[in-house]
Motif scaffolding. Sequence first.
Motif: not given
Lengths: 216, 216
Positions: A24-42
């Motif tokens: 995404l960075a190389l291609k200059g694509i603007d985006y939003e991140t939605v974090p998915i925490n792989l360890i929190k809350d199981g």
Amino acid sequence: MQAGKPILYSYFRSSCSWRVRIALALKGIDYETVPINLIKDGGQQFSKDFQALNPMKQVPALKIDGITIHQSLAIIEYLEETRPTPRLLPQDPKKRASVRMISDLIAGGIQPLQNLSVLKQVREEMQLTWAQNAITSGFNALEQILQSTAGIYCVGDEVTMADLCLVPQVANAERFKVDLTPYPTISSINKRLLVLEAFQVSHPCRQPDTPTELRA
Amino acid sequence: MQAGKPILYSYFRSSCSWRVRIALALKGIDYETVPINLIKDGGQQFSKDFQALNPMKQVPALKIDGITIHQSLAIIEYLEETRPTPRLLPQDPKKRASVRMISDLIAGGIQPLQNLSVLKQVREEMQLTWAQNAITSGFNALEQILQSTAGIYCVGDEVTMADLCLVPQVANAERFKVDLTPYPTISSINKRLLVLEAFQVSHPCRQPDTPTELRA
């Protein structure tokens, strides 16, 4: 369907998410991140909402152009086909084959064997050795392959999808304390890539969900 | 370099080799098989000669057009780019993304966790359960994904790379005695594919290295 800004479901430390962030960075694509925490809350990847998005319960997933794609290489190939500049696959089919061979070796032959969900199935005292074995066995092959494909980067002198797989895998190797001395080709390509802006902005230590103590 | 008849290094029971055999059959590419027996002599994939060909010590590998490609999906993508008829990837980029997503889910998310070299690292009494877990966890996701992508086959009504991954993985599931009742979509697509000629001639029970007692 209205296609807004792409949304990347990502975890700062996930090597597969990092591959896509670099693309995404190389291609200059603007985006939003939605974090998915792989360890929190199981593990937030196990939530009903996320499972509906990716039944494999894994990051990354990318919402783009009205569809949701998961599997990092499938995402990168889609970006390449719909946003071809700058290209991440060479024009020559034989070089494209080398790029995909190296990408699949890492994405199918190394990473799946040392990811969190597999290590959880191994006795705790064996987890580090298990991960190290998966990585060294793959790197032994990769080092040999790169000797015939590499220029400045993994395949020739242009950054390709193979490089997007290499750097996050080397970071995993370092986390699992793998001795990289036997892999001079891997190590030097990794160093040359890490200084590039797209690899820096996408780095696990600079994500919205990076914990303060790991930021750099 | 003189490019003779392609040579496929293959093992009759290897699901990754089978994927490539289906592609070669569908595209009508004449080739020679060099059998690599993964269990005889401690595994012929570990021989010096074969390691020089594929440092990952895995089948399949394909010698074609003067190069050697390994990693089954990289081989299939190369065949698709150089021998585009009949096509194994749809024209629409979104459908191509679905095909690659399903292919990568199987080739990166299921098969690597239940292959011989990984099972060898698990305690013998745990091997069957380990393989079954890897397959059911992947099939749970796949069954859900197929409900939105499938037509007659995995993605729409044309045979694609995803189908080349599906059938050999279902065969592995059967070998590992996985109950397929919860997967009606997977099972019915598998049945429709198995009757096609390309899936029949490439079948593990009909290879030059198939042991007599397993022939059909």
